[in-house]
Design a protein around this motif. Structure first.
Motif, short mmCIF file in Angstrom:
data_model
loop_
_atom_site.label_atom_id
_atom_site.label_comp_id
_atom_site.label_asym_id
_atom_site.label_seq_id
_atom_site.Cartn_x
_atom_site.Cartn_y
_atom_site.Cartn_z
N PHE A 23 0.82 -1.19 0.00
CA PHE A 23 0.00 0.00 0.00
C PHE A 23 0.87 1.26 0.00
O PHE A 23 0.58 2.24 -0.71
CB PHE A 23 -0.92 -0.01 1.22
N LYS A 27 1.01 4.38 -2.49
CA LYS A 27 0.89 5.76 -2.01
C LYS A 27 1.97 6.64 -2.62
O LYS A 27 1.72 7.77 -3.02
CB LYS A 27 1.04 5.78 -0.48
N ALA A 28 3.21 6.09 -2.66
CA ALA A 28 4.31 6.87 -3.21
C ALA A 28 4.02 7.26 -4.66
O ALA A 28 4.24 8.40 -5.07
CB ALA A 28 5.61 6.08 -3.12
N VAL A 30 1.07 7.55 -6.09
CA VAL A 30 0.01 8.55 -6.11
C VAL A 30 0.54 9.92 -5.70
O VAL A 30 0.24 10.94 -6.32
CB VAL A 30 -1.15 8.12 -5.18
N PHE A 31 1.40 9.88 -4.66
CA PHE A 31 1.98 11.13 -4.17
C PHE A 31 2.74 11.85 -5.29
O PHE A 31 2.55 13.05 -5.53
CB PHE A 31 2.91 10.82 -2.99
#
Lengths: 659, 374
Positions: A23, A27-28, A30-31
């Motif tokens: 996850f 996230k990375a 998406v970031f």
């Protein structure tokens, strides 16, 4: 630990951590997606969005350009700008358009029709374009609007400038008038299209139209910030427009006004010209109308009244009216005949009256005088305007040679050219008839041509120019209406004329085209004659016509040499006179208006040292000597009394010029 | 183990203060200050209603967060289900007797605050699932019973929230719950199948949506179709962010915000306003603070001895991340406009209450990280 002991706890912990890791990796990604998007919007496409944001917040309002004014010869303003009070509404800033309209209707006493038209107009335009509710509010209405302004959101009382013609109908045919720009105006003139704002007034006729691009001026620009609802927050920038050019005319308002009085309730035209400078000092066409009526749209019934007037107030008779010149052409016929050596000043013709008219191929040609003039010399023929003599002179001269002289002296061509819808008129020739009508020329037509009837058609201004060019000794002059600040002295002009005389080119057509252009630039005041004596002879005959007994305008003479003038009457038939009518010999007022003769008078003065030429036309006025010549008597006195004043004004603008 | 637990139980207040997570505290403070300035800007550079009440709320909830962080994590574990049930009851209450605003029944008037239970549900669902999976062994996670019960727990509030209607919050509640399900070890194939089913049924679901919701989704795909209507928000937001540039237009100088081109600028579009005024650099700074905050939350979870603490911190940290990215992606035109506030920055009491409660529990996990829960 819990439940299944240590192992299962570790297993669970591993599962959680493993899944958390997957996850976290997501996230990375998406970031960095978000950061990338920010970068693309704020760094890569910053310019584009900055422009869009400015487009959002900045609005430009173009203010109407301030129109240039007209002044007369002495600097009096004859078309000026007045402060006018207007009410504007920008529909997109109005919360409830209908409520506002109803409220305004109450305050301004608008009619239901007005209201309907406004709503129609509003629906046609873009919501951010100004809608002009009222173009010319009175001060009372304006203050009332300001008083209630807090409850009239979206309404903007505006102070602006509007056209005003302080002399009303006096200048209408010279200046024309302005009115709201129409679609045709926008299509036909790029400058208007470029400077257009709602409610822009542009020239519709006359000089106002012809000089539009000089007069119009440039728009002021107001740049301000608006919020999302289009409400103006603050002004950011203001650039004042440039006022249009002020144009000075050569016309003397006092004389112009006087010509208007002289033609009061008559249809006709008066023009006055300086025979050296070519300046038009007065140019009047009667009847006229008040141009101020057109500024904010003329009322229907007033428009109908003007349009239906049988005296044709809308027609600028001076430049666009075509008339037979009648006997005013006779000096020119005489000059042409002398120049071409077809007659001598000694030639005599017997005028025997209506019982023994001149007959040619079965047609009879009558003199206007029932009893006849008897044996006439050329001088007497001009003085007493003997038709029979000129039938004979014309017959000997032929139409083509007359055509040549007439054209030289300014007939058959436009005088001012660029300003008005000017008519060229007709100076017939055999070739012209073949081309225009497709028939051969008949000798009989030459005869009536010799007395200014038949095909020949002239405008009053052409006859004025003709008279001026005779009066200055037979030199070409350059008619003008716009005053320029570089004035040649009269002495310099006379010197140039002398120079032209001494270096006369026999045939003007021999001059090469470039040379002619050069001469035009130079204002060379070319000679229009072959023999100077012939011009002198004609002028002398015109003097006698006015100042000697039996002269046709003898009763209108002025004996004081200061005002003494010389002229030639003309009575132009508007229809062929039948034998029956000739027998009846009716007085002018016994004939229906439309069938009455046009009365002409052309003249120049003061005789000793000529300076001004006039042409007077009274439509359906009857005989020239009774209806037109008396006007000249009054006019000359008036013009010459203002001569000194005019010369003083000229002197301010004299330039040194070498001949 | 027991000794350890009793040790932590008996740790002094001073010891508790020492293990307090000051970095989280600092991040929250910074975010609070940023949000106060942003709110001041939305009020047009004056201390008006929005900025004033936002600052007061921040202070109150900040103190509450510190208070919560000293409550033993055990207490949260014990009241986990109760917390969920209370919030569920509140949701039901809101749906039946709530205040209707902007066509949606989502608030309960509590006199001092208009509570939006759906915001609290974002936390409650995580607490509830953390407690649920705390006890269950990995091998039992995928049993029939352990699939059905969590789905019921999740679907119940979602149905209520969708019915309000509030699609945005419903999606965020769903995502919050799904994260914990994922962490707990629910078989990947279930996620795979259910997303397949979702994609296939999406057109049918869309046809059941309210017209305004449909319009929002359609507008997302083509905002220029109706630039003054439905696409207005996306277009204006993009213009605001884009025109901010590298350094921004300056504090109180964002023309898009100041001249009211931005819709809902103090709630969902607060980031747009901030980004317009402080530019790319300011936005990166804000993202950095959020990243540190999330990192600290995850780290707290990693060092927690109890599964409850682990599940909660991982779940809450990930949820915060999702709230942030959904909000930002939305205002940057990457996702359709659904109501979703930016944690701490956006105006809204319930959202802040929920976020601060969550952060309080995270800090309590840190302080009581050695606490065993049986």
């Amino acid at each position: 630990m819990i439940g299944g002991g240590h192992d299962s706890g570790i297993k669970k912990s591993n599962t959680i951590n493993r899944r958390m890791f997957i996850f976290a990796a997501a996230k990375a990604v998406v970031f960095f997606g978000i950061v990338g998007r920010l970068f693309s919007l704020q760094i890569s496409e910053n310019k584009k969005y900055l422009t869009l944001s400015d487009k959002n917040r900045l609005r430009e309002a173009r203010l109407p350009p301030v129109r240039g004014e007209f002044v007369d010869y002495f600097g009096n303003r004859i078309a000026k700008n007045l402060t006018v009070y207007q009410l504007h509404v920008i529909p997109e800033q109005v919360e409830d358009f209908k409520t506002l309209m109803v409220r305004l209707k109450d305050i301004l006493n608008l009619s239901n029709n007005n209201l309907k038209e406004l709503i129609k107009k509003k629906n046609k335009q873009k919501p951010w374009e100004t809608l002009i509710v009222s173009e010319n509010l009175t001060w009372d209405e304006f203050s009332k609007i300001n008083f209630y302004l807090h409850e009239l959101s979206g309404a903007r009382p505006v102070l602006t400038v509007g056209r005003n013609y302080p002399y009303n109908e006096i200048y209408t045919h010279v200046l024309g008038y302005v009115s709201e720009a129409s679609v045709e105006d926008l299509v036909s003139n790029e400058t208007i299209k470029d400077r257009n704002v709602p409610g822009l007034r542009v020239g519709k006729t006359g000089l106002e139209k012809a000089l539009e691009n000089e007069l119009i001026g440039t728009n002021g620009v107001q740049r301000f910030e608006v919020n999302a609802y289009g409400k103006r927050i603050n002004q950011i920038d203001f650039k004042e427009g440039e006022k249009g050019k002020t144009i000075k005319l050569t016309i003397d308002t006092e004389i112009q006004k006087y010509t208007y009085e002289l033609l009061n309730e008559k249809a006709g035209s008066i023009s006055v010209m300086d025979i050296y400078t070519g300046e038009i000092i007065a140019m009047n066409s009667s009847p006229s109308f008040d141009p101020n009526l057109f500024l904010y749209g003329i009322e229907q019934n007033k428009w109908k009244e003007i349009k239906k007037n049988p005296l044709k107030p809308l027609l600028n008779k001076t430049v666009s009216g075509l008339y037979s010149p009648g006997s005013t052409i006779k000096p020119l016929v005489a000059l042409s005949a002398l120049e071409n050596d077809v007659i001598t000043t000694n030639m005599k013709v017997n005028c025997r009256g209506h019982k023994h008219p001149l007959e040619l191929y079965g047609m009879k040609y009558h003199c206007w005088k029932k009893k006849g003039h008897g044996y006439m010399s050329l001088q007497n023929a001009i003085k007493q305007s003997c038709d029979t003599y000129f039938y004979e002179a014309a017959r000997l001269l032929g139409v083509d040679r007359l055509n040549e002289t007439a054209k030289k002296f300014g007939l058959g061509n436009v005088v001012l050219g660029e300003y008005y819808n000017e008519k060229k008129g007709v100076v017939p020739s055999t070739k012209w008839k073949k081309q225009a009508i497709g028939q051969n020329w008949y000798l009989g037509e030459t005869l009536i041509n010799g007395i200014g009837q038949g095909y020949i058609q002239t405008t009053p201004l052409q006859l004025c120019l003709m008279t001026a060019q005779l009066a200055n000794g037979g030199h070409k002059i350059y008619p003008k209406l716009i005053f320029d600040n570089k004035q040649e002295s009269i002495e310099a002009i006379k010197q140039k004329m002398k120079f032209a005389e001494e270096n006369k080119v026999e045939d003007i057509n021999l001059l090469s085209a470039t040379e002619r252009l050069f001469r035009k630039e130079e204002k060379s005041y070319d000679v229009l004659y072959r023999n100077k004596e012939n011009v002198k002879f004609v002028l002398d005959a015109m003097f006698r016509s006015t100042n000697e007994i039996y002269g046709t305008s003898f009763s209108s003479r002025i004996e004081d040499p200061k005002y003494q003038f010389a002229g030639k009457t003309g009575t132009a038939q508007v229809k062929r006179i039948t034998e029956e009518e000739r027998e009846l010999d009716l007085k002018t007022n016994q004939i229906p208006y439309k069938e009455r003769d046009h009365a002409w008078y052309v003249a120049f003065g003061p005789y000793k040292e000529p300076r001004y030429a006039v042409s007077i036309l009274v439509e359906h006025g009857g005989s020239g000597s009774a209806a037109a010549a008396p006007i000249a008597k009054k006019l000359f006195k008036f013009i010459i009394d203002r001569h000194e004043l005019r010369e003083q004004n000229r002197k301010k603008y004299l330039i040194n010029n070498n001949v | 183990m027991f000794i350890q637990s009793s040790l932590s139980d008996k740790s002094t207040f001073f010891q508790k203060l020492r293990s307090f997570d000051y970095i989280i505290l600092l991040c929250v403070l910074i975010l609070g200050i940023i949000s106060s300035f942003a709110m001041y800007s939305t009020d047009g550079g004056e201390l008006l209603y929005h900025s004033e009440s936002h600052i007061i709320r921040f202070i109150v909830f900040f103190i509450m967060m510190i208070f919560i962080s000293f409550i033993n994590i055990k207490t949260w574990h014990s009241f986990g289900y109760l917390f969920y049930l209370i919030v569920l009851a509140l949701l039901l209450w809101a749906s039946l007797f709530g205040i209707t605003a902007q066509g949606s029944k989502r608030w309960i008037n509590l006199y001092f605050i208009n509570l939006q239970p759906s915001e609290l549900m974002k936390i409650a669902i995580i607490v509830c699932f953390a407690k649920y999976y705390h006890r269950i062994q990995v091998s039992n996670v995928n049993s029939f019973k352990n699939i059905i019960i969590p789905i019921l727990i999740l679907v119940l509030p979602i149905v209520l929230v969708v019915g309000q209607p509030d699609l945005g919050t419903a999606i965020l509640i769903a995502l919050s719950g799904i994260i914990v399900l994922w962490l707990a070890g629910v078989n990947i194939k279930y996620f795979f199948y259910s997303s397949l089913v979702f994609i296939i049924s999406a057109p049918f679901v869309i046809s059941f949506l309210k017209p305004y919701q449909k319009l929002r989704i359609l507008t997302f795909f083509d905002p220029d179709k109706d630039p003054l209507g439905a696409g207005y928000q996306i277009i204006q937001s993009k213009i605001a962010v884009g025109s901010g540039g590298l350094t921004g237009k300056g504090f109180l100088k964002g023309t898009q915000g100041y001249l009211e081109f931005l819709p809902e600028k103090h709630t969902d579009f607060i980031f747009t306003l901030f980004s317009e005024e402080f530019g790319f650099i300011g936005s990166l700074f804000l993202l950095l603070i959020y990243a540190i905050l999330i990192f600290r939350i995850i780290k707290t979870g990693a060092s927690s001895r109890s599964f409850f603490g682990k599940f909660f911190c991982y779940g809450f940290g990930s949820a915060i991340f999702i709230y942030i990215t959904v909000n930002m992606a939305m205002v940057l035109g990457l996702l359709p406009i659904v109501g979703s506030p930016l944690p701490i920055l956006s105006y809204g009491g319930s959202s802040m209450l929920a976020t601060m409660t969550g952060l309080g529990i995270v800090m309590s996990t840190k302080i009581y990280s050695r606490q065993q829960i049986s």
